[in-house]
Design a protein around this motif. Structure first.
Motif, mmCIF file in Angstrom:
data_model
loop_
_atom_site.group_PDB
_atom_site.id
_atom_site.type_symbol
_atom_site.label_atom_id
_atom_site.label_comp_id
_atom_site.label_asym_id
_atom_site.label_seq_id
_atom_site.Cartn_x
_atom_site.Cartn_y
_atom_site.Cartn_z
ATOM 1 N N HIS A 26 37.886 104.149 58.106
ATOM 2 C CA HIS A 26 37.082 104.363 56.898
ATOM 3 C C HIS A 26 36.016 103.278 56.755
ATOM 4 O O HIS A 26 34.859 103.568 56.437
ATOM 5 C CB HIS A 26 37.992 104.423 55.674
ATOM 6 C CG HIS A 26 39.053 105.471 55.766
ATOM 7 N ND1 HIS A 26 38.770 106.819 55.690
ATOM 8 C CD2 HIS A 26 40.388 105.376 55.988
ATOM 9 C CE1 HIS A 26 39.889 107.518 55.831
ATOM 10 N NE2 HIS A 26 40.884 106.667 56.012
ATOM 11 N N GLU A 27 36.405 102.032 57.027
ATOM 12 C CA GLU A 27 35.444 100.927 56.996
ATOM 13 C C GLU A 27 34.419 101.090 58.122
ATOM 14 O O GLU A 27 33.225 100.867 57.935
ATOM 15 C CB GLU A 27 36.173 99.602 57.132
ATOM 16 C CG GLU A 27 35.253 98.384 57.143
ATOM 17 C CD GLU A 27 36.010 97.090 57.382
ATOM 18 O OE1 GLU A 27 37.250 97.141 57.570
ATOM 19 O OE2 GLU A 27 35.368 96.027 57.404
ATOM 20 N N GLU A 30 31.681 103.662 57.274
ATOM 21 C CA GLU A 30 30.664 103.099 56.379
ATOM 22 C C GLU A 30 29.701 102.191 57.129
ATOM 23 O O GLU A 30 28.483 102.255 56.929
ATOM 24 C CB GLU A 30 31.341 102.317 55.254
ATOM 25 C CG GLU A 30 32.014 103.165 54.202
ATOM 26 C CD GLU A 30 32.466 102.329 53.027
ATOM 27 O OE1 GLU A 30 31.638 102.086 52.124
ATOM 28 O OE2 GLU A 30 33.636 101.896 53.014
ATOM 29 N N ASP A 34 25.597 103.237 58.232
ATOM 30 C CA ASP A 34 24.572 102.548 57.443
ATOM 31 C C ASP A 34 23.245 102.582 58.191
ATOM 32 O O ASP A 34 23.148 102.165 59.349
ATOM 33 C CB ASP A 34 25.005 101.102 57.184
ATOM 34 C CG ASP A 34 24.108 100.408 56.176
ATOM 35 O OD1 ASP A 34 22.918 100.171 56.509
ATOM 36 O OD2 ASP A 34 24.582 100.087 55.075
ATOM 37 N N ASP A 63 30.280 107.508 53.403
ATOM 38 C CA ASP A 63 30.957 106.645 52.433
ATOM 39 C C ASP A 63 32.391 106.325 52.842
ATOM 40 O O ASP A 63 33.145 105.721 52.074
ATOM 41 C CB ASP A 63 30.924 107.257 51.034
ATOM 42 C CG ASP A 63 31.794 108.514 50.909
ATOM 43 O OD1 ASP A 63 32.287 109.017 51.947
ATOM 44 O OD2 ASP A 63 31.989 108.987 49.778
ATOM 45 N N GLY A 64 32.804 106.749 54.040
ATOM 46 C CA GLY A 64 34.124 106.440 54.553
ATOM 47 C C GLY A 64 35.173 107.489 54.301
ATOM 48 O O GLY A 64 36.263 107.443 54.882
#
Length: 275
Positions: A26-27, A30, A34, A63-64
């Motif tokens: 999830h991180e 993101e 980007d 957004d993960g």
């Protein structure tokens, strides 16, 4: 980590072929999505082994959050699998979070040019989409946003969509309305928002605010939901071209099996390494 940048009509993805997703997925989604400090994409897609299909696809939004389904991403995955010689089959099955989907590849000069995806039958029952509305079909239901009332038709293509017919979809202010509708209390899992103009029974203009992403140039499941909603509201035939900011998709809602079929292109942009 090796990756391939791909897009379906400008809806772009970082594609990774691996045995499993990392623990910090999830991180990572993101960071890598980007557009200023990462590769830049609408989503991160992992191609994984499958016990019930040719490959498995998992997609994570910018957004993960993890998405259930993505029509543009599945075309990119199908092209990747063939073009990178993971298979020589021109009819594939791809496992997603909600189903196993069949795809048919059109190949020119040993590269995939277009992909037809069997997106399955649309879900129309209100609470299954899900919405909080107890109705077999959620059609032209009013929704008020800051004093303005829209009327939406709700459709799930494995992920939830709110289709709103307007006079000028191309110039609709997505930033003004998209995030407010996405997070409205009607939609417990949030929702993708499509603004649509019926140009003719065979041609629909669509612009989209994608849940967890924002405005994108294209949305395959959104185009499928758009045609279904247009048919339900008497605005389109069961086969039509859906024009998005990034290009056109051909959508057919087949009466015989109730399945929606999407045909469109996928493009490989470049390969790289994420350090």
């Amino acid at each position: 980590m090796k990756f391939t940048k791909m897009h379906g009509l400008g809806n772009d993805f970082v594609i990774v072929n691996d045995e499993q997703v990392p623990h910090n997925i999830h991180e990572l989604a993101e960071q890598i999505c980007d557009r200023h400090f990462g590769v830049g994409a609408d989503g991160l897609v992992y191609i994984l082994p499958s016990q019930q299909a040719d490959v498995k696809m998992r997609i994570f939004n910018a957004d993960g959050t993890e998405a259930e389904q993505c029509g543009n991403a599945i075309r990119c995955v199908a092209k990747y699998v063939y073009d990178h010689q993971l298979t020589n089959k021109r009819q594939l099955e791809i496992e997603t979070a909600v189903s196993v989907q069949r795809v048919v590849l059109t190949v020119e000069d040993n590269k995939v040019s277009t992909v037809q995806v069997d997106m399955g039958a649309p879900i129309l029952q209100g609470t299954q989409i899900p919405t909080v509305i107890q109705s077999d079909v959620v059609k032209q239901h009013p929704i008020e946003i800051e004093g303005t009332t829209f009327h939406f038709t709700a459709v799930s293509m494995g992920n939830p969509h709110c289709v709103i017919f307007v006079d000028d979809a191309v110039n609709t202010d997505l930033h003004a309305w998209g995030p407010k509708i996405e997070k409205h209390s009607y939609f417990p899992n949030k929702i993708n928002v499509e603004f649509v103009t019926a140009v003719s029974p065979q041609h629909l203009d669509m612009r989209v605010w994608e849940r967890g992403v924002g405005p994108t140039l294209a949305c395959g499941t959104g185009a499928c939901a758009t045609l279904v909603a247009a048919v339900l509201n008497g605005k389109a035939d069961r086969s039509a071209t859906v024009s998005l900011a990034g290009g056109d998709l051909y959508i057919k809602w087949n009466e015989a099996d109730d399945h929606v079929y999407m045909t469109g292109a996928a493009t490989e942009v470049y390969t790289g390494v994420w350090a």
